[in-house]
Design a protein around this motif. Structure first.
Motif, PDB file in Angstrom:
ATOM      1  N   LYS A 141       0.815  -1.218   0.000  1.00 17.43           N
ATOM      2  CA  LYS A 141       0.000   0.000   0.000  1.00 17.43           C
ATOM      3  C   LYS A 141       0.849   1.268   0.000  1.00 17.43           C
ATOM      4  O   LYS A 141       0.550   2.235  -0.690  1.00 17.43           O
ATOM      5  N   ARG A 142       1.970   1.268   0.758  1.00 12.23           N
ATOM      6  CA  ARG A 142       2.797   2.479   0.845  1.00 12.23           C
ATOM      7  C   ARG A 142       3.492   2.807  -0.474  1.00 12.23           C
ATOM      8  O   ARG A 142       3.952   3.925  -0.683  1.00 12.23           O
ATOM      9  N   SER A 143       3.577   1.820  -1.372  1.00 16.05           N
ATOM     10  CA  SER A 143       4.219   2.048  -2.677  1.00 16.05           C
ATOM     11  C   SER A 143       3.213   2.187  -3.808  1.00 16.05           C
ATOM     12  O   SER A 143       3.604   2.405  -4.956  1.00 16.05           O
ATOM     13  N   ARG A 144       1.928   2.072  -3.502  1.00 17.40           N
ATOM     14  CA  ARG A 144       0.902   2.080  -4.541  1.00 17.40           C
ATOM     15  C   ARG A 144       0.970   3.363  -5.381  1.00 17.40           C
ATOM     16  O   ARG A 144       1.138   4.457  -4.847  1.00 17.40           O
ATOM     17  N   ASP A 145       0.872   3.183  -6.687  1.00 20.13           N
ATOM     18  CA  ASP A 145       0.842   4.257  -7.695  1.00 20.13           C
ATOM     19  C   ASP A 145       2.199   4.883  -7.998  1.00 20.13           C
ATOM     20  O   ASP A 145       2.279   5.765  -8.863  1.00 20.13           O
ATOM     21  N   PHE A 146       3.283   4.479  -7.306  1.00 25.37           N
ATOM     22  CA  PHE A 146       4.604   4.885  -7.786  1.00 25.37           C
ATOM     23  C   PHE A 146       4.757   4.313  -9.190  1.00 25.37           C
ATOM     24  O   PHE A 146       4.339   3.178  -9.461  1.00 25.37           O
ATOM     25  N   ALA A 147       5.359   5.081 -10.094  1.00 23.73           N
ATOM     26  CA  ALA A 147       5.497   4.601 -11.464  1.00 23.73           C
ATOM     27  C   ALA A 147       6.846   5.013 -12.044  1.00 23.73           C
ATOM     28  O   ALA A 147       7.407   6.049 -11.685  1.00 23.73           O
ATOM     29  N   PHE A 148       7.337   4.184 -12.944  1.00 26.07           N
ATOM     30  CA  PHE A 148       8.604   4.415 -13.639  1.00 26.07           C
ATOM     31  C   PHE A 148       8.358   4.197 -15.122  1.00 26.07           C
ATOM     32  O   PHE A 148       7.680   3.247 -15.521  1.00 26.07           O
ATOM     33  N   LEU A 149       8.890   5.080 -15.942  1.00 24.79           N
ATOM     34  CA  LEU A 149       8.746   4.975 -17.392  1.00 24.79           C
ATOM     35  C   LEU A 149      10.091   5.224 -18.037  1.00 24.79           C
ATOM     36  O   LEU A 149      10.821   6.143 -17.644  1.00 24.79           O
ATOM     37  N   SER A 150      10.436   4.399 -19.017  1.00 20.94           N
ATOM     38  CA  SER A 150      11.675   4.634 -19.762  1.00 20.94           C
ATOM     39  C   SER A 150      11.416   4.485 -21.254  1.00 20.94           C
ATOM     40  O   SER A 150      10.584   3.693 -21.680  1.00 20.94           O
ATOM     41  N   HIS A 151      12.139   5.293 -22.026  1.00 18.99           N
ATOM     42  CA  HIS A 151      12.151   5.201 -23.480  1.00 18.99           C
ATOM     43  C   HIS A 151      13.597   4.910 -23.875  1.00 18.99           C
ATOM     44  O   HIS A 151      14.477   5.739 -23.640  1.00 18.99           O
ATOM     45  N   ASP A 152      13.821   3.744 -24.444  1.00 17.89           N
ATOM     46  CA  ASP A 152      15.160   3.325 -24.864  1.00 17.89           C
ATOM     47  C   ASP A 152      15.266   3.433 -26.381  1.00 17.89           C
ATOM     48  O   ASP A 152      14.582   2.698 -27.099  1.00 17.89           O
ATOM     49  N   TYR A 153      16.128   4.327 -26.836  1.00 20.57           N
ATOM     50  CA  TYR A 153      16.296   4.550 -28.270  1.00 20.57           C
ATOM     51  C   TYR A 153      17.428   3.675 -28.800  1.00 20.57           C
ATOM     52  O   TYR A 153      18.508   3.609 -28.210  1.00 20.57           O
TER      53      TYR A 153
END
Length: 197
Positions: A19-31
């Motif tokens: 629950k304490r980590s809910r909605d943390f998000a990571f996004l990467s674009h690798d070219y």
């Protein structure tokens, strides 16, 4: 979730538990273009804003774990533009053939960004996946070991089912267990845009 194209690979990780980590998000674009710089962002729910992660911070801890942002983004695949390698030979463990490879960052700048001075990787010869990587810091002191004790083929794709990282300098340990894995080809492209994190 992932979406791939010949020129660009996009990866998004959104936490749902605990629950304490809910909605943390990571996004990467690798070219795939050698001249292009990869992009990374993170969403911190308490701040309700998306932050871009600069290249100088890609060696930072991934949301408090013993993996770095680059470890997660690269899926433990070494960028040949940034590393020099030496083949150390092969070994057999539990009846499986494995290759050992030593790596050194090609420049002091890359070493500073990654926080790694060297690495030694053990690669499963069937899956061509690292099952163990030992990293040293930029002063060549033992830093951490990442092990992948369970890999299996899911829909024909070799997949890590468990990842364990141990930081030898802090004594801290992180364990990821991956379950309910499904490879989906038709995810909507908008979920891979930074503004939608």
């Amino acid at each position: 979730h992932k979406e791939s194209s010949p020129e660009l690979r996009k990866t998004r990780i959104t936490f749902v538990e605990p629950k304490r980590s809910r909605d943390f998000a990571f996004l990467s674009h690798d070219y795939l273009d050698k001249g292009a710089r990869d992009d990374r962002w993170m969403f911190i729910p308490v701040e309700r804003k998306v932050r871009r992660i600069p290249a100088s911070s890609r060696g930072d801890s991934f949301f408090g774990t013993d993996l770095s942002f680059d470890d997660v983004q690269s899926e433990f695949k070494f960028n040949v533009e940034e590393w020099d390698f030496e083949y150390l030979g092969e070994e057999t463990a539990a009846g499986a053939l494995r290759h050992r490879i030593a790596g050194t960052p090609k420049s002091a700048k890359v070493a500073r960004e990654l926080r790694y001075g060297s690495s030694t990787a053990t690669i499963d010869a069937d899956a061509w996946m690292p099952v163990r990587i030992e990293f040293a810091d930029t002063r060549n002191r033992p830093l951490k070991t990442i092990e992948v004790p369970r890999i299996e083929q899911i829909e024909g794709i070799w997949t890590a089912r468990e990842i364990v990282a141990v930081n030898h300098q802090t004594g801290h340990r992180t364990r990821f267990v991956l379950s309910d894995i499904d490879y989906i080809d038709d995810l909507p492209n908008e979920i891979f845009n930074a503004q939608n994190l």
